[in-house]
Each structure stands twice: as C-alpha cells, then as structure tokens.
Design an enzyme around this catalytic site. Sequence first.
Site, mmCIF file in Angstrom:
data_model
loop_
_atom_site.group_PDB
_atom_site.id
_atom_site.type_symbol
_atom_site.label_atom_id
_atom_site.label_comp_id
_atom_site.label_asym_id
_atom_site.label_seq_id
_atom_site.Cartn_x
_atom_site.Cartn_y
_atom_site.Cartn_z
ATOM 1 N N TYR A 31 4.673 34.288 -22.933
ATOM 2 C CA TYR A 31 4.898 32.852 -22.921
ATOM 3 C C TYR A 31 4.240 33.157 -24.517
ATOM 4 O O TYR A 31 4.556 31.741 -25.432
ATOM 5 C CB TYR A 31 3.105 32.056 -22.255
ATOM 6 C CG TYR A 31 2.296 31.195 -22.269
ATOM 7 C CD1 TYR A 31 3.734 30.125 -21.959
ATOM 8 C CD2 TYR A 31 1.918 30.484 -23.664
ATOM 9 C CE1 TYR A 31 3.066 28.596 -21.995
ATOM 10 C CE2 TYR A 31 1.673 29.043 -23.101
ATOM 11 C CZ TYR A 31 2.226 28.412 -23.287
ATOM 12 O OH TYR A 31 1.826 26.612 -23.485
ATOM 13 N N GLU A 53 -1.336 20.428 -19.482
ATOM 14 C CA GLU A 53 -1.759 21.057 -19.960
ATOM 15 C C GLU A 53 -3.352 20.063 -19.036
ATOM 16 O O GLU A 53 -4.904 20.315 -19.541
ATOM 17 C CB GLU A 53 -1.985 20.254 -20.788
ATOM 18 C CG GLU A 53 -0.955 20.699 -22.299
ATOM 19 C CD GLU A 53 -1.957 22.093 -22.417
ATOM 20 O OE1 GLU A 53 -2.771 22.576 -22.720
ATOM 21 O OE2 GLU A 53 -0.711 23.177 -23.516
ATOM 22 N N TRP A 61 -6.378 29.452 -18.810
ATOM 23 C CA TRP A 61 -4.243 29.133 -19.306
ATOM 24 C C TRP A 61 -3.398 29.333 -18.019
ATOM 25 O O TRP A 61 -2.601 29.442 -17.940
ATOM 26 C CB TRP A 61 -3.878 29.144 -20.542
ATOM 27 C CG TRP A 61 -1.993 28.632 -20.852
ATOM 28 C CD1 TRP A 61 -1.279 29.350 -20.989
ATOM 29 C CD2 TRP A 61 -1.954 26.946 -20.398
ATOM 30 N NE1 TRP A 61 -0.540 28.617 -20.894
ATOM 31 C CE2 TRP A 61 -0.556 27.522 -20.257
ATOM 32 C CE3 TRP A 61 -2.550 25.883 -19.468
ATOM 33 C CZ2 TRP A 61 0.691 26.734 -20.034
ATOM 34 C CZ3 TRP A 61 -1.664 25.165 -19.471
ATOM 35 C CH2 TRP A 61 -0.168 25.283 -19.480
#
Length: 194
Positions: A31, A53, A61
């Site tokens: 990522y 988000e 995350w």
Amino acid sequence: MSGTVISEWDGLRRCPWGGLEAASAADYRVYHDTEWGRPVHGDDALYERMCLEAFQSGLSWLTILRRREGFRAAFDGFSIAKVAAFTDSDVERLLADPGIIRNRAKITAAIANARVAAEWAPGELDALIWSYAPERAAAAPRTAADVPATTPESVALAKDLKKRGFRFIGPTTAYALIQACGLVNDHLADCHAR
C-alpha cells in the site's frame, strides 16, 4: 520505532508505517509503495477512499486494508449510483457481513453520502475534493512528527462536505483522504516513494 525512514531488507527506505517488521509488513509495504499518496481521480474512486477512511476511524488502517475486497464486494464496487439505491434491507445485509466493519453509523453514512454524490454532475465530487489541494507543496516532512493530523485545507474540505450533506467526515478523516489520494505528498523526505 523512530519517526524517521527505516531501511528494509530490500534496500529501500520507507516511512516508518510503510515497513513494519511484522506479519502485516507486506500489506502495509505494498500500500505504501504503490498506492498511498498517488493521485486518485474519478468520483467513484474518491467516494471509495472517503468511505474507507471513514470506516477506518478509530481502527487500524491494516484492518481496512485486509477487508478492502470485502468492502468492494459489499458496496458494489463503490459505485455511487448503485450504493445510492441501497435500501434498509441492504443496511441489514451489510450489518451481517463479516467481510466489512459492521458499524451502523458508518454504513448509513456511506449510503447517505452516495445519495448526496449521486445528485451531482459527473466529475463534481472529483473537482470539489481536488479544489482543496494546497496551492504550493509543503516542504517534505523529515520525521513522522512533521506530518500533521489536520490542515487548514482538511478543515475546510470537511466543512464544505458537511455543508453539502456528507456525513462522518471530519478534519482528520478529510486529511487522511487528502494524503491517501495524493493531494499532498506526506512521504518522508528520505522515503523512496517520495
């Protein structure tokens, strides 16, 4: 862990979060190296990032990264038009889906936000979000401590989106969106991805 870049087994220097020495390292590394901070355009693509988000709020995350394909399946590829048509039965379906974060407030916000965006002209969400890109690039952060949690742009973007009817997007979530979608480059100065 220091707040400066770290050198990895492959000889590359990365932001500290992009090269964790753990089982999660591969997920973060990919990522970090290929997606985070790269420009994202398109209403559906930006809507997806906004939703992810928001779902990440209060969580790691990594949790979202590992469920991203489940989210894409559950939310019809984050097609604004398709999600805007979701009904109460879709909310119940999503609340029972173990492939996503099953939080009613976040799920209903994602659907409500799609309904708002569905009323806009094509490209309008993209244009709105990108209108909050800073006019000048900031100096490259040297350490993680140099990376802000919010900026005047993220505060203004969150306020504008809320005024237009969007939910579950505050200044911190808006800044995470700005970072992830490449409106700013918050890779540390010595990071190879900068």
